[in-house]
Design an enzyme around this catalytic site. Structure first.
Site, PDB file in Angstrom:
ATOM      1  CB  CYS A  43      -0.823  -0.189   1.173  1.00 13.38           C
ATOM      2  SG  CYS A  43      -0.294  -0.073   2.663  1.00 13.38           S
ATOM      3  CG  HIS A 292      -4.191   0.675   4.322  1.00 14.54           C
ATOM      4  ND1 HIS A 292      -3.644  -0.044   3.454  1.00 14.54           N
ATOM      5  CD2 HIS A 292      -5.105   1.315   4.007  1.00 14.54           C
ATOM      6  CE1 HIS A 292      -4.191   0.044   2.497  1.00 14.54           C
ATOM      7  NE2 HIS A 292      -5.286   0.988   2.637  1.00 14.54           N
TER       8      HIS A 292
END
Length: 401
Positions: A43, A292
């Site tokens: 990510c 994230h």
């Protein structure tokens, strides 16, 4: 061709590239591009690539194929990799792709990057932009030893001035350093504007940090002050959210859609120097090595989109400005006095090839059906191989999702 003709040709190439890299209106309008699949803690990479993909002057330059037609590098070339990636993103609009070209060279971009590990997005951004700049040195430059002449520096680069003032004899000494982004300390501040004020606030040099003045030849107390001496076309601002132990500053720091850089310039008096926000990279989590990454980008239709790996969804500026931002991407406004976009958006639909060398007009930024089919088949095979690659287990690293 004599030396004078070679010099003129080189100068023409440099000036035309400079003009194109400073043009903030995209020459071709696109629908929002593809999402990027997360194949295991990627990510951080996906969010950075999406921000770069929606950087208008970078896309303008890539569209001309100027670098790929002049590059003499037979091996690793980050510019060609990013050009191919941008191509794939818009060809596959509405779908999702694996950024195989970048993932394949992850360890080349930085030796300590390891597929499967959660890396720091800002660090990856820095290494990627530096790798692109290094790739430019193999192409035609006025002076390949000076990175300030590269097309990447023309897009992302500016110059900082460090001024030291001797409090004994009042002499001043200036030094200058090119930059590709600016990192701001956010401890104890509530906004980017306050962090920029701190960035340019003079600090005292004394005691163990006393300054040796070349004018009065003494160890003296002095003040040191940073300022932006030459502004960049694209202004990338990273907020220092992580301590050395990996813990994170989680407070929200306000940042504007329109930023006036003038108060923080060496020449702080004069007309406003406006910048417009076009991308925001966000880290979600409480540690640098867990959590994230995702981002928000402003596309060529002037709409904001939330890019969360393969998920692409419409958003709005109100949502964008409420994020716990990690990296902010601003672009110099077409109307510097107001910080607004003026009569045309940053992704204007003008098809004029400003400053492009004559050969650029012979290229079309798309592939024919045969080449596209071959590339898709090759990409599918690479994606399958990447997805099936075992990820090294590391108890200190969590999934970047």
């Amino acid at each position: 061709m004599n030396d004078f003709s070679v010099c003129l040709t080189t100068l023409w190439t440099f000036l035309s590239t400079f003009q194109l890299c400073c043009d903030n209106n995209l020459h071709q309008i696109h629908s929002i591009g593809a999402g990027l699949r997360n194949v295991g803690n990627t990510c951080f990479l996906n969010s950075v690539l999406q921000c770069l993909t929606y950087t208008p002057p970078l896309v303008n330059y890539m569209m001309t194929l100027e670098h790929s037609t002049t590059c003499v590098e037979s091996g690793f070339c980050m510019m060609r990799i990013i050009q191919n990636h941008i191509d794939e993103v818009f060809i596959n609009a509405g779908g999702a792709i694996v950024p195989t070209g970048v993932l394949r060279e992850l360890n080349t971009i930085a030796e300590h990057f390891c597929f499967g590990n959660q890396e720091d997005a800002h660090e990856f951004l820095r290494y990627t932009v530096n790798a692109m700049q290094n790739s430019c040195s193999s192409a035609v430059q006025l002076d390949s030893d000076k990175p300030e002449t590269s097309s990447i520096h023309q897009i992302f680069g500016g110059c900082l001035r460090s001024r030291v003032n001797c409090l004994n004899c009042n002499a001043t000494s200036d030094s200058f350093e090119p930059f590709l982004d600016i990192t701001l300390d956010i401890e104890g501040v509530s906004s980017v504007s306050k962090a920029l004020e701190r960035f340019v606030t003079p600090e005292e040099l004394g005691g163990e940090n006393a300054y040796r003045c070349s004018n009065c030849n003494n160890m003296v107390t002095a003040t040191k002050c940073l300022s932006v001496h030459q502004e960049s076309n694209v202004l990338t601002i990273a907020l220092k959210r992580f301590h050395y132990d990996g813990t994170k500053i989680t407070r929200k720091v306000k940042y504007p859609e329109n930023l006036d850089l003038r108060p923080f310039m060496s020449e702080s008096e004069g007309e406003p120097l406006g910048y417009k926000l076009y991308a925001v990279l966000v880290h979600q989590g409480r540690k640098s090595y867990v959590g994230h990454y995702y981002c928000y980008v402003k596309a060529s239709d002037s709409k904001w989109y939330h890019m969360d790996d393969e998920k692409v969804s419409i958003s709005d500026i109100e949502t964008v400005l409420k994020q716990e931002a990690y990296v902010l991407f601003y672009i110099k406004s077409t109307d510097e006095r107001t910080g607004s976009e003026g009569s045309s958006s940053l992704w204007g639909v003008s098809m004029r090839m400003h400053g492009a060398a004559p050969s650029s007009n012979q290229h079309v930024w798309k592939t024919n059906n045969r080449r596209e089919l071959e590339r898709q088949e090759s990409q599918a095979a690479e994606e399958t191989a990447l997805i099936n690659t075992p990820i090294k287990s590391d108890p200190t690293v969590s999934q970047g999702r």
